[in-house]
Design a protein around this motif. Structure first.
Motif, PDB file in Angstrom:
ATOM      1  N   LEU A 239     -45.371 -18.737  71.521  1.00  0.00           N
ATOM      2  CA  LEU A 239     -44.446 -17.801  72.153  1.00  0.00           C
ATOM      3  C   LEU A 239     -43.040 -17.938  71.573  1.00  0.00           C
ATOM      4  CD1 LEU A 239     -43.899 -15.683  74.339  1.00  0.00           C
ATOM      5  CD2 LEU A 239     -43.525 -17.560  75.953  1.00  0.00           C
ATOM      6  N   ALA A 240     -42.572 -19.172  71.403  1.00  0.00           N
ATOM      7  CA  ALA A 240     -41.227 -19.384  70.857  1.00  0.00           C
ATOM      8  C   ALA A 240     -41.135 -18.886  69.417  1.00  0.00           C
ATOM      9  CB  ALA A 240     -40.865 -20.865  70.926  1.00  0.00           C
ATOM     10  N   THR A 241     -42.203 -19.066  68.649  1.00  0.00           N
ATOM     11  CA  THR A 241     -42.207 -18.576  67.264  1.00  0.00           C
ATOM     12  C   THR A 241     -42.111 -17.057  67.224  1.00  0.00           C
ATOM     13  OG1 THR A 241     -43.546 -20.474  66.554  1.00  0.00           O
ATOM     14  CG2 THR A 241     -43.506 -18.546  65.107  1.00  0.00           C
ATOM     15  N   ALA A 242     -42.897 -16.386  68.065  1.00  0.00           N
ATOM     16  CA  ALA A 242     -42.865 -14.921  68.096  1.00  0.00           C
ATOM     17  C   ALA A 242     -41.503 -14.390  68.546  1.00  0.00           C
ATOM     18  CB  ALA A 242     -43.965 -14.398  69.011  1.00  0.00           C
ATOM     19  N   LEU A 243     -40.781 -15.166  69.361  1.00  0.00           N
ATOM     20  CA  LEU A 243     -39.490 -14.720  69.874  1.00  0.00           C
ATOM     21  C   LEU A 243     -38.335 -14.943  68.894  1.00  0.00           C
ATOM     22  CD1 LEU A 243     -39.641 -15.927  73.595  1.00  0.00           C
ATOM     23  CD2 LEU A 243     -39.739 -13.570  72.767  1.00  0.00           C
ATOM     24  N   LEU A 244     -38.547 -15.742  67.857  1.00  0.00           N
ATOM     25  CA  LEU A 244     -37.445 -16.081  66.953  1.00  0.00           C
ATOM     26  C   LEU A 244     -36.722 -14.853  66.390  1.00  0.00           C
ATOM     27  CD1 LEU A 244     -38.574 -19.169  64.817  1.00  0.00           C
ATOM     28  CD2 LEU A 244     -36.527 -18.969  66.231  1.00  0.00           C
ATOM     29  N   PRO A 245     -37.435 -13.833  65.871  1.00  0.00           N
ATOM     30  CA  PRO A 245     -36.700 -12.691  65.305  1.00  0.00           C
ATOM     31  C   PRO A 245     -35.936 -11.873  66.346  1.00  0.00           C
ATOM     32  CG  PRO A 245     -39.011 -12.677  64.634  1.00  0.00           C
ATOM     33  CD  PRO A 245     -38.881 -13.670  65.735  1.00  0.00           C
ATOM     34  N   HIS A 246     -36.247 -12.076  67.623  1.00  0.00           N
ATOM     35  CA  HIS A 246     -35.608 -11.302  68.685  1.00  0.00           C
ATOM     36  C   HIS A 246     -34.424 -12.038  69.307  1.00  0.00           C
ATOM     37  CE1 HIS A 246     -39.016  -8.588  68.366  1.00  0.00           C
ATOM     38  NE2 HIS A 246     -39.824  -9.631  68.477  1.00  0.00           N
ATOM     39  N   ALA A 247     -34.143 -13.258  68.799  1.00  0.00           N
ATOM     40  CA  ALA A 247     -32.983 -13.996  69.305  1.00  0.00           C
ATOM     41  C   ALA A 247     -31.714 -13.252  68.924  1.00  0.00           C
ATOM     42  CB  ALA A 247     -32.976 -15.407  68.733  1.00  0.00           C
ATOM     43  N   SER A 248     -30.764 -13.220  69.830  1.00  0.00           N
ATOM     44  CA  SER A 248     -29.569 -12.406  69.621  1.00  0.00           C
ATOM     45  C   SER A 248     -28.386 -13.185  69.067  1.00  0.00           C
ATOM     46  CB  SER A 248     -29.150 -11.748  70.933  1.00  0.00           C
ATOM     47  OG  SER A 248     -28.902 -12.735  71.937  1.00  0.00           O
ATOM     48  N   GLY A 249     -28.453 -14.485  69.053  1.00  0.00           N
ATOM     49  CA  GLY A 249     -27.311 -15.251  68.575  1.00  0.00           C
ATOM     50  C   GLY A 249     -27.686 -16.684  68.259  1.00  0.00           C
ATOM     51  N   ARG A 250     -26.703 -17.444  67.821  1.00  0.00           N
ATOM     52  CA  ARG A 250     -26.929 -18.826  67.406  1.00  0.00           C
ATOM     53  C   ARG A 250     -27.424 -19.690  68.563  1.00  0.00           C
ATOM     54  NH1 ARG A 250     -23.109 -16.389  64.628  1.00  0.00           N
ATOM     55  NH2 ARG A 250     -22.744 -16.846  62.409  1.00  0.00           N
ATOM     56  N   ALA A 251     -26.861 -19.474  69.758  1.00  0.00           N
ATOM     57  CA  ALA A 251     -27.278 -20.273  70.912  1.00  0.00           C
ATOM     58  C   ALA A 251     -28.755 -20.049  71.221  1.00  0.00           C
ATOM     59  CB  ALA A 251     -26.423 -19.922  72.128  1.00  0.00           C
ATOM     60  N   ASP A 252     -29.228 -18.810  71.076  1.00  0.00           N
ATOM     61  CA  ASP A 252     -30.648 -18.529  71.315  1.00  0.00           C
ATOM     62  C   ASP A 252     -31.523 -19.258  70.313  1.00  0.00           C
ATOM     63  OD1 ASP A 252     -29.938 -16.893  73.391  1.00  0.00           O
ATOM     64  OD2 ASP A 252     -30.125 -15.025  72.262  1.00  0.00           O
ATOM     65  N   PHE A 253     -31.086 -19.278  69.065  1.00  0.00           N
ATOM     66  CA  PHE A 253     -31.854 -19.991  68.040  1.00  0.00           C
ATOM     67  C   PHE A 253     -31.943 -21.482  68.378  1.00  0.00           C
ATOM     68  CE2 PHE A 253     -30.723 -16.529  64.849  1.00  0.00           C
ATOM     69  CZ  PHE A 253     -32.017 -16.028  64.805  1.00  0.00           C
ATOM     70  N   VAL A 254     -30.838 -22.051  68.826  1.00  0.00           N
ATOM     71  CA  VAL A 254     -30.834 -23.476  69.162  1.00  0.00           C
ATOM     72  C   VAL A 254     -31.768 -23.753  70.336  1.00  0.00           C
ATOM     73  CG1 VAL A 254     -29.412 -25.363  70.046  1.00  0.00           C
ATOM     74  CG2 VAL A 254     -28.549 -23.905  68.202  1.00  0.00           C
ATOM     75  N   LEU A 255     -31.730 -22.906  71.362  1.00  0.00           N
ATOM     76  CA  LEU A 255     -32.599 -23.097  72.527  1.00  0.00           C
ATOM     77  C   LEU A 255     -34.071 -22.971  72.147  1.00  0.00           C
ATOM     78  CD1 LEU A 255     -30.630 -21.142  75.286  1.00  0.00           C
ATOM     79  CD2 LEU A 255     -30.941 -23.632  75.112  1.00  0.00           C
ATOM     80  N   LEU A 256     -34.407 -21.969  71.344  1.00  0.00           N
ATOM     81  CA  LEU A 256     -35.792 -21.814  70.909  1.00  0.00           C
ATOM     82  C   LEU A 256     -36.220 -22.994  70.038  1.00  0.00           C
ATOM     83  CD1 LEU A 256     -35.944 -17.997  70.075  1.00  0.00           C
ATOM     84  CD2 LEU A 256     -37.200 -19.187  71.884  1.00  0.00           C
ATOM     85  N   SER A 257     -35.308 -23.485  69.202  1.00  0.00           N
ATOM     86  CA  SER A 257     -35.612 -24.629  68.357  1.00  0.00           C
ATOM     87  C   SER A 257     -35.899 -25.875  69.201  1.00  0.00           C
ATOM     88  CB  SER A 257     -34.445 -24.892  67.409  1.00  0.00           C
ATOM     89  OG  SER A 257     -34.739 -25.938  66.519  1.00  0.00           O
ATOM     90  N   ALA A 258     -35.106 -26.078  70.254  1.00  0.00           N
ATOM     91  CA  ALA A 258     -35.344 -27.218  71.145  1.00  0.00           C
ATOM     92  C   ALA A 258     -36.686 -27.078  71.865  1.00  0.00           C
ATOM     93  CB  ALA A 258     -34.207 -27.332  72.153  1.00  0.00           C
ATOM     94  N   ALA A 259     -37.008 -25.858  72.311  1.00  0.00           N
ATOM     95  CA  ALA A 259     -38.297 -25.634  72.970  1.00  0.00           C
ATOM     96  C   ALA A 259     -39.454 -25.917  72.019  1.00  0.00           C
ATOM     97  CB  ALA A 259     -38.371 -24.198  73.479  1.00  0.00           C
ATOM     98  N   LEU A 260     -39.301 -25.509  70.767  1.00  0.00           N
ATOM     99  CA  LEU A 260     -40.340 -25.793  69.775  1.00  0.00           C
ATOM    100  C   LEU A 260     -40.484 -27.299  69.559  1.00  0.00           C
ATOM    101  CD1 LEU A 260     -39.479 -22.960  67.248  1.00  0.00           C
ATOM    102  CD2 LEU A 260     -41.739 -23.328  68.254  1.00  0.00           C
ATOM    103  N   GLY A 261     -39.370 -28.019  69.553  1.00  0.00           N
ATOM    104  CA  GLY A 261     -39.443 -29.464  69.378  1.00  0.00           C
ATOM    105  C   GLY A 261     -40.245 -30.132  70.479  1.00  0.00           C
ATOM    106  N   VAL A 262     -40.000 -29.740  71.727  1.00  0.00           N
ATOM    107  CA  VAL A 262     -40.761 -30.304  72.846  1.00  0.00           C
ATOM    108  C   VAL A 262     -42.234 -29.934  72.740  1.00  0.00           C
ATOM    109  CG1 VAL A 262     -41.064 -30.267  75.351  1.00  0.00           C
ATOM    110  CG2 VAL A 262     -38.762 -30.330  74.375  1.00  0.00           C
ATOM    111  N   ALA A 263     -42.511 -28.653  72.428  1.00  0.00           N
ATOM    112  CA  ALA A 263     -43.894 -28.188  72.344  1.00  0.00           C
ATOM    113  C   ALA A 263     -44.669 -28.932  71.268  1.00  0.00           C
ATOM    114  CB  ALA A 263     -43.920 -26.681  72.084  1.00  0.00           C
ATOM    115  N   PHE A 264     -44.061 -29.093  70.094  1.00  0.00           N
ATOM    116  CA  PHE A 264     -44.745 -29.785  69.003  1.00  0.00           C
ATOM    117  C   PHE A 264     -44.950 -31.266  69.338  1.00  0.00           C
ATOM    118  CE2 PHE A 264     -42.959 -26.434  65.961  1.00  0.00           C
ATOM    119  CZ  PHE A 264     -44.166 -25.750  65.909  1.00  0.00           C
ATOM    120  N   ALA A 265     -43.961 -31.884  69.961  1.00  0.00           N
ATOM    121  CA  ALA A 265     -44.091 -33.301  70.310  1.00  0.00           C
ATOM    122  C   ALA A 265     -45.264 -33.523  71.261  1.00  0.00           C
ATOM    123  CB  ALA A 265     -42.797 -33.799  70.941  1.00  0.00           C
TER     124      ALA A 265
END
Length: 342
Positions: A239-265
Motif C-alpha cells: 500500500l505504501a509503495t502504491a501511494l508514493l507517486p501520490h504523495a504531495s510533499g517532502r513530509a509525505d515521502f518521509v512518512l511513507l518511507s518510515a512506514a515502509l521501514g517498519v513494514a519491511f522490518a
C-alpha cells in the motif's frame, strides 16, 4: 556497463545461493561462512587492479559467489544456535547487524574515496572483511552440519508449503523494495527534490528498518505468531509503495518511507524465523539458500519489468503495478501458508 557489472554480481549470487546452502548442510556452516568471507576480501582487494568492464564483471561475479556462500550459511547458523523461544529475536539481532553494515559501509567508503580515491575504498573494504574473517575464525564450531541431509529430507523440504510461502513472501517484499530503491530517486528528481533530500528519505527508511528489527523480534517471540506479521507487513508495504507517486510533499515521502521501514522490518524478521522453524538443521541451508535467491529474484524483477512501465505510462502506473504485484504475492503466500497449517 555499470548495469552489466552489477548484473553479473546478482546473477551469480542468485544462481549459486541454493547450491552453497546445500553445501553448508553437508560440510558445516563454518566452512562456507569463512570461505565466503575470504573470497569477498580477495575480490575487494583485486577490484582496484582492474579498469576494463570485462575484468570488473569477472571479479564482481566472483564477489557474488562470496555473498552466496556467506549469506545462507550465516542465516542457517543463526537458526541453529538460537535459544528456544527466541528465534525471532535471534534473526532480529542478525539483521540489525546486517543493516548496520549496509549503512556504515557507504559512509566509510565515501570518506576514504574522497580522501584517497575510489581504489583505496576497495582496499579498505578488503582489510575490514579480512579483520572480520580473522574474528570469525576464532569462533568455536557450532556443531551444525553434523547431521547429513538425506534425499528424503531435501525432497520433503521442496514440498514444504511453509518454506515456499516464505520464499514467495521474500520475492514479493524485495520486489517492492527494489522498485523503491531503483525508481524513487527518479520520481523525486522529477518533483524537484534535491539529492540531499532524496538521501534523507531513503535514509529514514533504512534507519527505521534497522531500529525496528529488535522490537519486532521481541514482539514475534512474545506472541509466537509469524504468519499474521508476514502478511500484514507485506500488505502495508504494498500500500505504501502504491501511494508514493501520490504523495504531495517532502513530509509525505518521509512518512511513507518510515512506514515502509517498519513494514519491511516486521516482515523479514518474521520470514527468517518462520523459515528456520519450518526446517531441520540438516536442510536449513537449502531453505536459506532459496531465501537468498528469492532476494535477488525480487530485486531483479522489479528493476527489469518496471522500467518500461515507468517510461511508457508514468510513475503512478509503475508504482501501482508494483503494489499490486506485492498484494498478489501476499495472497499466494497466505494461501500456501494456510494449506500448510491445515
Amino acid at each position: 556497463q555499470v548495469g552489466l557489472v552489477m548484473g553479473a554480481h546478482m546473477v551469480v549470487a542468485a544462481i549459486s545461493a541454493i547450491p552453497f546452502g546445500v553445501a553448508s548442510d553437508r560440510w558445516g556452516r563454518r566452512t562456507l561462512l569463512l570461505g565466503g568471507m575470504a573470497l569477498s576480501a580477495l575480490t575487494s582487494l583485486l577490484l582496484p587492479l582492474v579498469s576494463l568492464p570485462p575484468g570488473l564483471m569477472v571479479i564482481y561475479g566472483a564477489a557474488g559467489l562470496g555473498v552466496a556462500a556467506f549469506t545462507p550459511s550465516v542465516m542457517s547458523l543463526v537458526g541453529d544456535v538460537a535459544a528456544p523461544g527466541a528465534m525471532a529475536r535471534a534473526y532480529a539481532w542478525y539483521t540489525t547487524a546486517l543493516y548496520a553494515g549496509f549503512g556504515l559501509g557507504p559512509i566509510l567508503g565515501g570518506y576514504v574515496a574522497q580522501g584517497w580515491g575510489h581504489r583505496a575504498a576497495f582496499v579498505v573494504a578488503g582489510i575490514v572483511i579480512a579483520a572480520a574473517l580473522a574474528a570469525g575464525a576464532m569462533l568455536p564450531p557450532s556443531g551444525a552440519g553434523a547431521a547429513r541431509p538425506s534425499r528424503v529430507a531435501a525432497a520433503d523440504l521442496r514440498r514444504n508449503r511453509r518454506v515456499w510461502a516464505g520464499w514467495i513472501a521474500t520475492v514479493s517484499g524485495l520486489g517492492l523494495w527494489g522498485a523503491i530503491l531503483t525508481f524513487f530517486p527518479l520520481l523525486a528528481r522529477e518533483r524537484g527534490i534535491s539529492l540531499v533530500e532524496i538521501g534523507l528519505v531513503l535514509g529514514v527508511q533504512a534507519f527505521v528498518n534497522t531500529a525496528a528489527r529488535v522490537p519486532a523480534g521481541w514482539l514475534l517471540d512474545r506472541t509466537g505468531a509469524r504468519r499474521p506479521y508476514v502478511l500484514g507487513g507485506l500488505v502495508a508495504a504494498a500500500l505504501a509503495t502504491a501511494l508514493l507517486p501520490h504523495a504531495s510533499g517532502r513530509a509525505d515521502f518521509v512518512l511513507l518511507s518510515a512506514a515502509l521501514g517498519v513494514a519491511f522490518a516486521v516482515t523479514f524478521v518474521a520470514v527468517g524465523a518462520a523459515l528456520s522453524e519450518a526446517t531441520i538443521p540438516a536442510t536449513r541451508g537449502l531453505a536459506m539458500g532459496g531465501y537468498s535467491t528469492a532476494i535477488y529474484i525480487g530485486m531483479g524483477l522489479a528493476s527489469i519489468t518496471l522500467g518500461p512501465v515507468m517510461a511508457g505510462w508514468g510513475y503512478a502506473a509503475g508504482f501501482t503495478l508494483a503494489g499490486a504485484a506485492g498484494a498478489l504475492g501476499t495472497v499466494v503466500t497466505a494461501a500456501l501458508w494456510g494449506r500448510a497449517l491445515r
